[in-house]
Design a protein around this motif. Structure first.
Motif, PDB file in Angstrom:
ATOM      1  N   HIS A 175      -2.554   2.214  -8.293  1.00 36.12           N
ATOM      2  CA  HIS A 175      -2.598   3.594  -7.804  1.00 36.12           C
ATOM      3  C   HIS A 175      -3.780   4.374  -8.376  1.00 36.12           C
ATOM      4  CE1 HIS A 175      -1.050   7.312  -6.133  1.00 36.12           C
ATOM      5  NE2 HIS A 175      -1.134   7.889  -7.316  1.00 36.12           N
TER       6      HIS A 175
ATOM      7  N   ASN B 258       2.725   8.826  -6.453  1.00 31.42           N
ATOM      8  CA  ASN B 258       2.964  10.247  -6.200  1.00 31.42           C
ATOM      9  C   ASN B 258       4.221  10.739  -6.915  1.00 31.42           C
ATOM     10  OD1 ASN B 258       0.677  10.546  -4.665  1.00 31.42           O
ATOM     11  ND2 ASN B 258       1.696  10.028  -2.745  1.00 31.42           N
TER      12      ASN B 258
ATOM     13  N   SER C 249       1.500   3.967  -3.196  1.00 34.24           N
ATOM     14  CA  SER C 249       1.213   5.383  -2.966  1.00 34.24           C
ATOM     15  C   SER C 249       2.437   6.248  -3.283  1.00 34.24           C
ATOM     16  CB  SER C 249       0.792   5.573  -1.506  1.00 34.24           C
ATOM     17  OG  SER C 249       0.746   6.939  -1.196  1.00 34.24           O
ATOM     18  N   GLU C 250       3.620   5.842  -2.797  1.00 32.81           N
ATOM     19  CA  GLU C 250       4.837   6.624  -3.038  1.00 32.81           C
ATOM     20  C   GLU C 250       5.196   6.639  -4.523  1.00 32.81           C
ATOM     21  OE1 GLU C 250       8.092   5.444  -0.405  1.00 32.81           O
ATOM     22  OE2 GLU C 250       6.582   4.963   1.110  1.00 32.81           O
TER      23      GLU C 250
ATOM     24  N   VAL D  50       0.834  -1.208   0.000  1.00 37.63           N
ATOM     25  CA  VAL D  50       0.000   0.000   0.000  1.00 37.63           C
ATOM     26  C   VAL D  50       0.868   1.257   0.000  1.00 37.63           C
ATOM     27  CG1 VAL D  50      -1.705   1.315   1.319  1.00 37.63           C
ATOM     28  CG2 VAL D  50      -1.971  -1.162   1.056  1.00 37.63           C
TER      29      VAL D  50
END
Length: 311
Positions: free
Chosen positions: A150, A25, A21-22, A17
């Protein structure tokens, strides 16, 4: 100073997760990320670079045996100063070779994906070159799984859209700059055409990415990291959620400009019949659809190859 992050892809299995996310982004911000922990062996990368360097060291007339006029450089050798970044006055200061996907000659896509050509002068060129092609293809599909999650797509959304992709491994040689009067750019500012590009082990500094603020940011990798960036086809498919960012290769402002530079990008393409319409998940009130016409990835590729003077 901003920096394009380096993320360890092994976290996709241990810390999914947060990793997704990283990664997402990083791509939303830069269109670029550096990926470590990918497991592609140093021996394979070094062996491939060695084979490619041996090929580029051959006499021009030997290399030109592998140039296929009228093919847009789809396979084999493209000489120095042919490719030109879109809208650029200067041709790029590079020569390169193209290795494509090995597909059955009775495949639907055989007419647009010609067989590979292999130089007989370099013993391990085929083994090393296609070995690296397959390793980067597998890594690219792993990155796309994380990018799918994502934006709320199924993990394997891209798998059947890239399994026959018209992908290209492109060993590039930028000869040493010996003339003081050449433009300061070895490869003009451009965006890539494809889904994602994986760049393994550039042998000298020079790669720069344009930030949102309009600054050129140098990218240097550490350890085993591979630079992975978004191309225009994925930008279109994701309605610019994942931006395809301008980048260039500049001449180092030191003695390295007098040295040759080698790099080996892998351009991961979708299958030729994939339609690049913005995905419903990426069209929102804040981000309405930016495209009102449909186009397949093969039509899009031809359009772009004409713009950069390869066909």
């Amino acid at each position: 100073m901003k920096k394009v992050p380096t993320l360890d892809i092994r976290r996709y299995d241990t810390d999914r997760v947060a990793f997704v996310s990283e990664l997402g982004n990083a791509y939303r911000e830069f269109g670029f990320c550096c990926i470590s922990g990918h497991g592609i062996s140093r021996e394979l990368i070094d062996g491939a670079y060695e084979s490619f360097q041996q090929f580029f060291a051959l006499p021009t007339e030997t290399k030109m045996k592998y140039n296929v006029p009228g093919s847009g450089g789809a396979r084999g050798y493209t000489p120095y100063k042919v490719e030109t970044a879109k809208d650029s006055k200067f041709a790029d200061l590079k020569e390169f070779w193209h290795i494509g996907r090995e597909i059955s000659r009775d495949s639907t896509f055989a007419d647009v994906m010609p067989p590979n050509i292999w130089p007989s002068e370099i013993t391990d060129f085929q083994k090393n070159g296609y070995g690296l092609f397959e390793a980067l293809d597998q890594l690219g599909s792993r990155v796309l799984r994380a990018l799918a999650l994502h934006i709320d797509l199924p993990e394997h959304f891209f798998d059947d859209k890239i399994d026959q992709g018209n992908s290209i491994l492109r060993p590039i040689h930028y000869p040493p700059i010996t003339d003081e009067n050449v433009p300061n750019v070895r490869a003009g500012a451009h965006e890539d055409i494809n889904f994602i590009t994986l760049l393994v082990g550039a042998s000298a500094e020079g790669l720069e990415v344009l930030t949102r603020e309009g600054q050129w940011l140098p990218i240097t990798t550490e350890g085993d990291a591979i630079v992975v960036n978004i191309g225009d086809m994925l930008q279109r498919l994701t309605n610019h959620v994942y931006p395809s960012t301008s980048h260039r290769v500049v001449n180092p402002q030191n003695e390295n400009s007098r040295k040759p530079r080698y790099s080996v990008p892998y351009f991961l393409h979708p299958n030729p019949d994939v339609v690049l319409d913005p995905l419903p998940q990426t069209v929102t009130p804040d981000n309405p659809s930016r495209y009102d016409t449909s186009i397949t990835s093969h039509e899009y590729l031809l359009q772009r190859l004409r713009e950069i003077k390869l066909i």
